[in-house]
Enzyme design. Structure first.
Site, mmCIF file in Angstrom:
data_model
loop_
_atom_site.group_PDB
_atom_site.id
_atom_site.type_symbol
_atom_site.label_atom_id
_atom_site.label_comp_id
_atom_site.label_asym_id
_atom_site.label_seq_id
_atom_site.Cartn_x
_atom_site.Cartn_y
_atom_site.Cartn_z
ATOM 1 N N GLU A 1 58.257 21.593 -16.527
ATOM 2 C CA GLU A 1 59.421 21.045 -17.215
ATOM 3 C C GLU A 1 59.629 21.636 -18.606
ATOM 4 O OE1 GLU A 1 58.499 18.490 -13.869
ATOM 5 O OE2 GLU A 1 57.241 19.262 -15.510
ATOM 6 N N HIS B 1 57.746 7.525 -11.557
ATOM 7 C CA HIS B 1 58.953 7.690 -10.752
ATOM 8 C C HIS B 1 59.985 6.601 -11.050
ATOM 9 C CE1 HIS B 1 55.960 9.987 -8.501
ATOM 10 N NE2 HIS B 1 56.954 10.627 -7.915
#
Length: 343
Positions: A74, A143
């Protein structure tokens, strides 16, 4: 029939149920078609079409040079986007899940949020960072985070979150067109929510920084955004049986914040409850409550209350229904407002 009425009727006739995921995908597609500098990059956005299939078909239509699969890194993804934006492109970065974005936070804080100020306005970074966020899908930690407070507390960023199909399209188009960097928070449990919306006659591009009253009322104001809007709308409907008439304000934009719409609503009702999934301590609700108190103090009949997620790491899937704000918790807060006003 007037021309305007005929056009509206034609659009209604052609509209059919569409999901938020479809509206987001259409917004990306339309932005890429209109502006060749718009590039999409992220993990699995190309061949797979994203884990939530938001980018499905973009690589086939525009090629893998404009819809690019990246390594699982990322910080590298956002760092590459910084370089792309410096050289005149408009990258749209997808962070696969909310908590997956944290490794890129240093890039966001040190470069994305500061570059325009650092260069005296000479170098804007028109980057849109799409972040699926929030719970309600049975996901585990990493998540289901609600990380909006981190972005709100970072000067130089716009922070936007839609709650409806129409806003998903309009706000994403506006974010991509903005010369300021935007963190675009997508409530993943609303990806499959539906509305009558036609991609052939899409809604107008909405400006960033404006809230909207989703339901007018007189008894109290529920202030919310993103995944908590349906909860507040359901609570407002249930409150009718208790004799309460609740107004619901959808913020849509957390930064810039629409003080005008929020303050006007609270001044009308005299009571306010802020509802969001993020934690209460240090969460967005504290800032919102402070702003309301500063601007509406003499109109308040009771303290501003908050209904939030608990101050814990995101719980296991079997426990998330207790963690997330629900209708009963919202109505309990409204009842407390009434008690505070009466005593």
């Amino acid at each position: 029939m007037t021309t305007a009425a005929a056009t509206a009727g034609e659009r209604t006739a052609k509209a059919k149920p569409a999901t938020m995921a479809q509206a987001l995908g259409r917004a990306l597609r339309d932005s890429m078609a209109e502006d060749p500098t718009v590039h999409v990059l992220g993990e699995d956005v190309g061949t797979l079409g994203g884990v939530f299939r938001i980018t499905d078909g973009l690589a086939k239509e525009f090629g893998d040079e404009r819809c690019t699969d990246t390594p699982l890194a990322e910080a590298g993804i956002l760092g590459a986007a910084v370089g792309m934006a410096m050289y005149g492109l408009r990258p749209v970065v997808e962070m696969q899940f909310d908590a997956f974005a944290y490794p890129a936070f240093e890039q966001l804080l040190s470069h994305v949020a500061k570059m325009r100020n650092r260069t005296g306005g000479a170098m804007p970074l028109p980057i849109t960072v799409r972040v699926p966020y929030g719970g309600g899908i049975g996901g585990v930690e990493h998540h289901s985070d609600s990380s909006e407070a981190y972005y709100m507390a970072t000067p130089g960023l716009h922070v936007v979150t839609p709650a409806t199909v129409e806003d998903a399209y309009g706000l994403l188009r506006a974010s991509i067109a903005s010369d300021d960097p935007v963190v675009f928070l997508e409530p993943k449990r609303l990806y499959w929510s539906k509305a009558d919306w036609s991609p052939e006659h899409p809604t107008a591009v909405e400006p960033i920084g404006r809230a909207v009253v989703r339901r007018p009322g007189r008894s109290a104001t529920l202030i919310t955004y993103g995944p908590s809007l349906p909860v507040c709308m359901e609570a407002a409907q249930a409150a009718v049986e208790e004799g309460w008439d609740l107004e619901v304000v959808d913020l849509r934009s957390l930064v810039p914040f629409d003080d005008e719409t929020v303050a006007a609503s609270v001044r009308r009702t005299g009571r306010a409850v802020v509802v969001h999934e993020a934690t209460g301590f240090g969460g967005p609700g504290g800032e919102i409550a402070a702003r309301i108190t500063e601007q509406c103090f003499h109109h308040l009949e009771a303290p501003v209350l908050r209904v939030t997620g608990f101050d814990i790491p995101y719980p296991p899937p079997m426990q998330e229904r207790h963690h997330l704000p629900g209708v009963d918790r919202v109505l309990d807060a409204v009842a407390r407002l009434q008690w505070e006003a009466d005593n």
